[in-house]
Scaffold this motif. Sequence first.
Motif, short mmCIF file in Angstrom:
data_model
loop_
_atom_site.label_atom_id
_atom_site.label_comp_id
_atom_site.label_asym_id
_atom_site.label_seq_id
_atom_site.Cartn_x
_atom_site.Cartn_y
_atom_site.Cartn_z
N UNK A 124 0.81 -1.22 0.00
CA UNK A 124 0.00 0.00 0.00
C UNK A 124 0.84 1.27 0.00
N UNK A 125 2.16 1.12 -0.06
CA UNK A 125 3.00 2.30 0.11
C UNK A 125 2.99 3.18 -1.14
N UNK A 126 2.52 4.40 -1.02
CA UNK A 126 2.56 5.31 -2.16
C UNK A 126 3.88 6.08 -2.17
N UNK A 127 4.10 6.79 -3.27
CA UNK A 127 5.35 7.52 -3.42
C UNK A 127 5.57 8.52 -2.29
N UNK A 128 4.49 9.19 -1.90
CA UNK A 128 4.65 10.23 -0.87
C UNK A 128 5.17 9.63 0.44
N UNK A 129 4.66 8.45 0.77
CA UNK A 129 5.11 7.80 2.01
C UNK A 129 6.57 7.35 1.88
N UNK A 130 6.93 6.91 0.69
CA UNK A 130 8.33 6.52 0.47
C UNK A 130 9.26 7.72 0.63
N UNK A 131 8.79 8.86 0.14
CA UNK A 131 9.56 10.10 0.29
C UNK A 131 9.70 10.44 1.77
N UNK A 132 8.58 10.35 2.47
CA UNK A 132 8.58 10.65 3.90
C UNK A 132 9.57 9.74 4.64
N UNK A 133 9.55 8.45 4.31
CA UNK A 133 10.45 7.51 4.96
C UNK A 133 11.91 7.82 4.66
N UNK A 134 12.20 8.11 3.41
CA UNK A 134 13.58 8.43 3.05
C UNK A 134 14.05 9.65 3.82
#
Lengths: 416, 295
Positions: free
Chosen positions: B250-260
Amino acid sequence: MTLRTMIASAALGAALLSTPAVAVEIEYWQYYFEGRVTAIDQLIEQFEAENPDITVKHTHFPYAQYRTKVAAAVMAGEGPDVVQLYYGWLPDFMKAGLLQPLPAEVFDPATIDAEYFPIVGRMKIDGQYYGLPTAVRSLAMFYNKDLFKKAGLDPESPPATYAELVEAAKAIAEHDSAGNLLVAGITATPVAQDAHWWREVLIRQHGGTPYSDDGRTVTYNTPEGAAALHDYTDMFMVHDATEYGFMNESQASFAAQRAGILIDGSFRIGAVQQMEGLDWGVAPLPTQNGVASNYASYWVNGITRGTEGEELEASLKFLEFITRPEAMQLWLDVVGELPARPEVALTEGNLANPVYGPFLAGLDGAQTTEFVNESAQRQIWLDMIDRINIGGVSVEDSLAEAAAAEQKLIDEFHAE
Amino acid sequence: MYDRLTIHQKQAFWAWVFLAVPVVFFIVVRFYPTFDAAWISLTNWSLFREPKFIGLANYKEMFQDPVFWKVFANTFKYLALGLPVSLLISFTVAYYLDRVRFMHGLIRGLYFVPYLTTAVAMAWVWRWFYQPVPIGLFNDALSAVGLPQQPFLRSVDQALPSVLAPAIWAGLGFQVIIFLAGLRAIPETYYEAARIDGVGAWTILWEITLPLLKPTLLFLIVISSIGFLRIFDQVYNMTVDGQGGPLNATRPLVLNIYNSAFVDYDMGYATAQTMVLFLVLLVITIVQLRLLRSK
């Protein structure tokens, strides 16, 4: 020791003995956890009574934002003078030089070595300590006595070995006619200490080790590691003793009397004590193959790099105050976390305590894991379990994938 | 000096004085960070070290990262599922609500309430709805009628639609209100003329209502597309540790950005992904404007 540090230390030592002329304010940061906030507030009150010229400003944030805020603030030269950090974050923070070493005149490394539990040694880098804990935590087994009785088990003799644990969990688990789990024999959720139980307890009980001694090599991708992982995942994949993620959080199902056994840290004691209508007990972690092991962790108090002059003096005084034996006893009484000094922790009274006793006993021979990026390493564990639980991947293959991912992470950390 | 200006020049002068406020605001708060981000994406800046120029290394790493492609695909799945479903439901609701006179205001208000609710609170309530028995509402209902339990958030296939559902539901009120306004703006005379000519309801819908709703539709498509491409709150609050699991399903790009950025503190890498998201949003918006503007 260079001449400069000698002069600096001498000046510092002299300054510590004299009283600063003007009032000074220092800032203390920790994350929000009710018991911890209360305990620090009480300690600050006592400290300020003893040092009327020092004011300590206590700031706390929700856990979720805590690490980021500390990192960003200290990097920017703002933020706290004294800060509480999870020991597992230290490698990151140390690499960036966010903490300053504790001066040996005030905190003698040899004395600390002798007076604290050996796990605290992780805070010593090149002979200098960078932080000291007030309290340490270990794992033990909470169990619901009513559910034990209901399942026909003796509530006064909880499982002492892994084999007994499986039998008890299977006996306690209840399903409805459609096979849906109603009561879990043992908890297994992502929001729990399960990863630590596997890494430092189960693997070692099978004769393996999770990492090499220097922490740079993943060594759990072995038959021992796989056997240990089976111990964990078989509970929900084979024995039907629980369901992974049952009721979202382990403590939730235990509080609702829908789980018989909860393996958790001593920091959970306070919350369990407040669970109404629960008849519960604490027992040491089950042994296996005659091996007992435990995982200990702690939060340390360190002094940030920008702190100097009067603030530094005051900060050192405060750090010394909150690591005194009396502060540790207060922390135990208020938060339920275990004193970091054996002389305070391992008193006869504490050891005989039915609640603290098993946790304190567990500290003997406990292991700590050296993390390079605790969040990322935690995610690797969660993905490993998900692959087994819902991804149709075998324990062995999932383990190998996790080991490769974690090795890559560790290598990248050390390569930079 | 000022006195010698003509009245038009004076007007222009004051127009620019007043315009200067938003212009400065946009430059400082929007454009400068955008250009700065482009620069950061070419560095290895982390919270723990000073930025150093590393060329396109972040982009190279990104395109070789299977997780990036997974979240990239997820992002479009949110859009491809969310946009048609939400527009279809909200149009249907608005179309019939427009005809209801009895308690119209109350019903309209009820549809709008979820839009006002905090996404975080809502996401957590839905998270509990999806739990297995005995605590999950949906699974309790399924079990009660003898159907098998569904894993919902604990399934790599069902998790994404499950996370999307509350997002659609919450946005519904807004879309319904906009559709209602659009429907009301269509002159009644067209419908009268059509009815006099004896045209059926279906034809009226296709030939009059929908074509005249085009500006409304365009607005909603652009706004909702951006919304679905930027989905975050629901995923963050409905998945374990806010990680967009299970297994990044379910991980969208925005969440991946947030995690990075805020878990790994890798600001350079996070910014590189942000630039990709920015370009995607830009392209989609331009394409949509072009497509829907043409006759």
